[in-house]
Each structure stands twice: as C-alpha cells, then as structure tokens.
Design a protein around this motif. Sequence first.
Motif, PDB file in Angstrom:
ATOM      1  N   GLY A 326      49.477  59.143  76.740  1.00 43.13           N
ATOM      2  CA  GLY A 326      50.271  59.080  75.519  1.00 43.13           C
ATOM      3  C   GLY A 326      50.203  60.378  74.724  1.00 43.13           C
ATOM      4  O   GLY A 326      51.212  60.825  74.160  1.00 43.13           O
ATOM      5  N   GLN A 327      49.040  60.988  74.687  1.00 41.53           N
ATOM      6  CA  GLN A 327      48.885  62.248  73.945  1.00 41.53           C
ATOM      7  C   GLN A 327      49.738  63.354  74.541  1.00 41.53           C
ATOM      8  O   GLN A 327      50.408  64.099  73.807  1.00 41.53           O
ATOM      9  CB  GLN A 327      47.406  62.664  73.935  1.00 41.53           C
ATOM     10  CG  GLN A 327      46.536  61.816  73.023  1.00 41.53           C
ATOM     11  CD  GLN A 327      45.050  62.064  73.227  1.00 41.53           C
ATOM     12  OE1 GLN A 327      44.642  62.904  74.037  1.00 41.53           O
ATOM     13  NE2 GLN A 327      44.218  61.324  72.491  1.00 41.53           N
ATOM     14  N   VAL A 328      49.771  63.463  75.873  1.00 37.75           N
ATOM     15  CA  VAL A 328      50.590  64.530  76.481  1.00 37.75           C
ATOM     16  C   VAL A 328      52.073  64.164  76.456  1.00 37.75           C
ATOM     17  O   VAL A 328      52.936  65.044  76.465  1.00 37.75           O
ATOM     18  CB  VAL A 328      50.112  64.869  77.910  1.00 37.75           C
ATOM     19  CG1 VAL A 328      48.708  65.434  77.879  1.00 37.75           C
ATOM     20  CG2 VAL A 328      50.195  63.689  78.843  1.00 37.75           C
ATOM     21  N   SER A 329      52.369  62.870  76.395  1.00 37.91           N
ATOM     22  CA  SER A 329      53.762  62.440  76.247  1.00 37.91           C
ATOM     23  C   SER A 329      54.331  62.961  74.929  1.00 37.91           C
ATOM     24  O   SER A 329      55.425  63.543  74.883  1.00 37.91           O
ATOM     25  CB  SER A 329      53.839  60.914  76.305  1.00 37.91           C
ATOM     26  OG  SER A 329      55.175  60.452  76.251  1.00 37.91           O
ATOM     27  N   VAL A 330      53.579  62.767  73.851  1.00 41.79           N
ATOM     28  CA  VAL A 330      53.984  63.266  72.536  1.00 41.79           C
ATOM     29  C   VAL A 330      54.021  64.793  72.531  1.00 41.79           C
ATOM     30  O   VAL A 330      54.959  65.415  72.018  1.00 41.79           O
ATOM     31  CB  VAL A 330      53.030  62.737  71.444  1.00 41.79           C
ATOM     32  CG1 VAL A 330      53.331  63.393  70.099  1.00 41.79           C
ATOM     33  CG2 VAL A 330      53.122  61.211  71.339  1.00 41.79           C
ATOM     34  N   LYS A 331      53.020  65.402  73.139  1.00 35.91           N
ATOM     35  CA  LYS A 331      52.919  66.864  73.182  1.00 35.91           C
ATOM     36  C   LYS A 331      54.171  67.503  73.772  1.00 35.91           C
ATOM     37  O   LYS A 331      54.635  68.548  73.295  1.00 35.91           O
ATOM     38  CB  LYS A 331      51.688  67.258  74.007  1.00 35.91           C
ATOM     39  CG  LYS A 331      51.579  68.745  74.325  1.00 35.91           C
ATOM     40  CD  LYS A 331      50.383  69.018  75.230  1.00 35.91           C
ATOM     41  CE  LYS A 331      50.346  70.458  75.710  1.00 35.91           C
ATOM     42  NZ  LYS A 331      49.184  70.709  76.609  1.00 35.91           N
ATOM     43  N   HIS A 332      54.742  66.882  74.811  1.00 30.36           N
ATOM     44  CA  HIS A 332      55.873  67.492  75.522  1.00 30.36           C
ATOM     45  C   HIS A 332      57.232  66.972  75.061  1.00 30.36           C
ATOM     46  O   HIS A 332      58.264  67.365  75.608  1.00 30.36           O
ATOM     47  CB  HIS A 332      55.693  67.324  77.024  1.00 30.36           C
ATOM     48  CG  HIS A 332      54.541  68.119  77.572  1.00 30.36           C
ATOM     49  ND1 HIS A 332      54.563  69.497  77.656  1.00 30.36           N
ATOM     50  CD2 HIS A 332      53.311  67.738  78.014  1.00 30.36           C
ATOM     51  CE1 HIS A 332      53.408  69.932  78.147  1.00 30.36           C
ATOM     52  NE2 HIS A 332      52.637  68.884  78.361  1.00 30.36           N
ATOM     53  N   GLY A 333      57.244  66.088  74.063  1.00 37.91           N
ATOM     54  CA  GLY A 333      58.513  65.727  73.448  1.00 37.91           C
ATOM     55  C   GLY A 333      59.145  64.430  73.893  1.00 37.91           C
ATOM     56  O   GLY A 333      60.346  64.238  73.732  1.00 37.91           O
ATOM     57  N   PHE A 334      58.332  63.509  74.434  1.00 34.77           N
ATOM     58  CA  PHE A 334      58.850  62.195  74.822  1.00 34.77           C
ATOM     59  C   PHE A 334      58.496  61.175  73.753  1.00 34.77           C
ATOM     60  O   PHE A 334      57.420  61.224  73.149  1.00 34.77           O
ATOM     61  CB  PHE A 334      58.249  61.760  76.162  1.00 34.77           C
ATOM     62  CG  PHE A 334      58.682  62.597  77.329  1.00 34.77           C
ATOM     63  CD1 PHE A 334      59.854  62.304  78.016  1.00 34.77           C
ATOM     64  CD2 PHE A 334      57.928  63.675  77.742  1.00 34.77           C
ATOM     65  CE1 PHE A 334      60.262  63.080  79.090  1.00 34.77           C
ATOM     66  CE2 PHE A 334      58.330  64.459  78.814  1.00 34.77           C
ATOM     67  CZ  PHE A 334      59.494  64.171  79.497  1.00 34.77           C
ATOM     68  N   GLN A 335      59.403  60.224  73.535  1.00 34.84           N
ATOM     69  CA  GLN A 335      59.151  59.170  72.557  1.00 34.84           C
ATOM     70  C   GLN A 335      59.760  57.861  73.053  1.00 34.84           C
ATOM     71  O   GLN A 335      60.704  57.876  73.838  1.00 34.84           O
ATOM     72  CB  GLN A 335      59.736  59.541  71.199  1.00 34.84           C
ATOM     73  CG  GLN A 335      61.197  59.908  71.236  1.00 34.84           C
ATOM     74  CD  GLN A 335      61.658  60.573  69.955  1.00 34.84           C
ATOM     75  OE1 GLN A 335      60.927  60.648  68.983  1.00 34.84           O
ATOM     76  NE2 GLN A 335      62.887  61.060  69.949  1.00 34.84           N
ATOM     77  N   PRO A 336      59.234  56.725  72.610  1.00 36.92           N
ATOM     78  CA  PRO A 336      59.741  55.433  73.081  1.00 36.92           C
ATOM     79  C   PRO A 336      61.184  55.200  72.628  1.00 36.92           C
ATOM     80  O   PRO A 336      61.546  55.547  71.502  1.00 36.92           O
ATOM     81  CB  PRO A 336      58.802  54.414  72.432  1.00 36.92           C
ATOM     82  CG  PRO A 336      57.612  55.189  71.974  1.00 36.92           C
ATOM     83  CD  PRO A 336      58.089  56.566  71.689  1.00 36.92           C
ATOM     84  N   LEU A 337      61.990  54.600  73.501  1.00 37.46           N
ATOM     85  CA  LEU A 337      63.330  54.173  73.108  1.00 37.46           C
ATOM     86  C   LEU A 337      63.195  53.044  72.086  1.00 37.46           C
ATOM     87  O   LEU A 337      62.478  52.074  72.310  1.00 37.46           O
ATOM     88  CB  LEU A 337      64.091  53.666  74.330  1.00 37.46           C
ATOM     89  CG  LEU A 337      65.488  53.088  74.061  1.00 37.46           C
ATOM     90  CD1 LEU A 337      66.466  54.184  73.705  1.00 37.46           C
ATOM     91  CD2 LEU A 337      65.991  52.308  75.284  1.00 37.46           C
ATOM     92  N   LEU A 338      63.915  53.153  70.975  1.00 36.12           N
ATOM     93  CA  LEU A 338      63.838  52.141  69.920  1.00 36.12           C
ATOM     94  C   LEU A 338      65.216  51.623  69.507  1.00 36.12           C
ATOM     95  O   LEU A 338      65.315  50.859  68.546  1.00 36.12           O
ATOM     96  CB  LEU A 338      63.104  52.685  68.698  1.00 36.12           C
ATOM     97  CG  LEU A 338      61.604  52.991  68.892  1.00 36.12           C
ATOM     98  CD1 LEU A 338      61.025  53.658  67.665  1.00 36.12           C
ATOM     99  CD2 LEU A 338      60.837  51.707  69.231  1.00 36.12           C
ATOM    100  N   SER A 339      66.276  52.048  70.201  1.00 38.63           N
ATOM    101  CA  SER A 339      67.620  51.593  69.853  1.00 38.63           C
ATOM    102  C   SER A 339      67.967  50.333  70.626  1.00 38.63           C
ATOM    103  O   SER A 339      67.733  50.243  71.831  1.00 38.63           O
ATOM    104  CB  SER A 339      68.643  52.686  70.139  1.00 38.63           C
ATOM    105  OG  SER A 339      68.554  53.125  71.485  1.00 38.63           O
ATOM    106  N   PHE A 340      68.527  49.344  69.922  1.00 39.41           N
ATOM    107  CA  PHE A 340      68.867  48.052  70.538  1.00 39.41           C
ATOM    108  C   PHE A 340      70.284  48.110  71.093  1.00 39.41           C
ATOM    109  O   PHE A 340      71.152  48.803  70.582  1.00 39.41           O
ATOM    110  CB  PHE A 340      68.746  46.931  69.510  1.00 39.41           C
ATOM    111  CG  PHE A 340      67.336  46.746  69.011  1.00 39.41           C
ATOM    112  CD1 PHE A 340      66.407  46.084  69.764  1.00 39.41           C
ATOM    113  CD2 PHE A 340      66.954  47.263  67.785  1.00 39.41           C
ATOM    114  CE1 PHE A 340      65.109  45.915  69.303  1.00 39.41           C
ATOM    115  CE2 PHE A 340      65.653  47.103  67.313  1.00 39.41           C
ATOM    116  CZ  PHE A 340      64.730  46.433  68.081  1.00 39.41           C
TER     117      PHE A 340
END
Length: 340
Positions: A326-340
């Motif tokens: 999760g830390q490297v996910s944020v570091k490289h610019g990925f984020q969870p999809l939150l649109s319905f």
Amino acid sequence: MFGLIGHLTSLEHAQAVARDLGYPEYADQGLDFWCSAPPQIVDTIKVTSITGQTIEGRYVESCFLPEMLANRRIKAATRKIINAMAHAQKNGINITALGGFSSIIFENFNLNQITQVRNIKLEFERFTTGNTHTAYIICRQVEQASKKVGIDLSKATVAVCGATGDIGSAVCRWLNDRTDVPELLLIARDRERLDALQSELGRGKIMGLEEALPLADIVVWVASMPKGVEIDPTTLKQPCLLIDGGYPKNLGTKIQHPGIYVLNGGIVEHSLDIEWKIMKIVNMDVPARQLFACFAESMLLEFEKWHTNFSWGRNQISVAKMEQIGQVSVKHGFQPLLSF
C-alpha cells in the motif's frame, strides 16, 4: 520489464477482441480452437510514476476462457496458464502478475508441481498473483466509500463473501486489525476453513449468504456468484455498500435499487495516463487510468525492483505485507476507485 497475464470474459468477448486486435484467424473460431490457441503478447505498455520513473511492460493474452472450466476442459485451462507463464519468462519479463482466473487456476490445480514447460524451467519467483495489492485496495475502498455513502464504519456490520479465499481472508485480517468494525460476517462454502479463520481472527459470525445479506451494511464480494443465486435488493439495508471484487464484474448490472451502492472492487486509478490499449478491451470506464489492482502489483514490483513473487500461495497475505504494498502504491500514484 513487467508482465500481465490475463484472459477475456467469454468466447464471444474473445472473438470480438481478436477482430479488433487484428487476429482474424481467431475471430470466427469456436471453443475447440481457443483450447489449442497459444499465448500471445498483444500489448506493449508504458507506465510513468508520479516520481518521474518510467517502466515498460507486456500484456500476455493466455487465450483461456471461463467456458473451458464450465465445459470440463480442465487440462486445456491449466495448460493455458502454464504456457502463458512460460511465454512471459521466455520473453525476458522480470515480474508478471497472474490476473483474473489465472491465479485461481494455478492455486486450485497445484500447478506449482509443473516446473518444466518444453525447454523452459519455470522460475516461480518471476510471478505474483497480485492478491496482496488487490486485498489492500478493497480494504481502502471499504474505508473510503463507506464515508461517501453515509455508513459509519465504527457501527457497521461487514459481510465478506468468499471469506476463506486468499483475498477474502486478507480482507478479514485487515478489517479485524486495522479498523473498528464491530461485526464481521464470514461467508464461504468450506466449514473447516471458516472455523479456522474464525479461530485466527478471534471473532466473526459464520453465516449462510441468505441469512447474512439482510444484516450487512457493507458486503465485500470476493467469490464467484453461485449459479441460480439471485439477490433481492429489497431485502438489503439502505444504505448498503456492495464491493464487487470478482471478475467479470456483474453485481452492478444485477442489483440496481435506491440506496444500494455497487462499487467495482479491486480497481485502482493511476494519476497519469498509461500507454496501452488492453484496459479499453476489458471495458474500463477510463481505460487510460483504471486497471485491476493485481496488474498494478507487478508494476509496483517493477518500479521498486522487487523481482519476487510478493503474493504467492493460499492464505499467506499478512496485514504487514498489505501495508507494505500500500505504501508503494501511494508513492507511485495509484489510488482506489471510488466512483459508483
């Protein structure tokens, strides 16, 4: 270089995609042909991190189709996955994610016993299921989307359907250790595994699907929808958040009702456009930015030069490893999809 091994959702889908990609010899063929079709590298990918680093990858189409399992073509299905892995390794790919059914087939049919494919000795450290990143993203979707729909997680009942699977058990561990969710409902087919998970967590109620759904404020669905099962949305709480972590995604079309929010689980959005065409083929809403979290895991491992099977085996995902990816996910610019 990173790799992605994937497959399409049906024979009809595969025929249409083959036509679009310029493989007319595949486009009009039936299941027998696809059972014998070899894996193909059909896309070259370039991804840029918000750190400025750029990496390159390849998409390997395994030519596996879910109909192979439905029609008892088990040998064909397993051969597809092993051959796709060998093809990725042969082409010098350092770390490859097994997407969709690929990792499930690998685990369920013990394909780790097959180490030689023709003249290639498989190096399993070159492959990852991507399940750790998928589980992390689903948990973040639970935490963030619940706020969007007005569900207080500290008062919520969360049902996990497929709780004993690799991703499902990881989601349960995270919710148990990293949130204040007061009630967990554990749903799965195997009672022995359910008992073991309940014992590990120190809590959680084991329930059947029909009994659990009306009690849940949030449902995390990480199992195949059983044949003939229909969900009556009028029996669900309002609001109710459903996170569809399966593949293909189908809860959104099956359940449409006021107060019921269906979110595509295990999908991430990248901060920058990705140069590829494969996500358009699998019908992502924003194909230049959205992708499966399991695929993103191989990108993250390539960015970090962690050329190892970060996710491997069954029920081995720890909360610590979820936090690490999760830390490297944020570091490289990925984020969870939150649109319905």
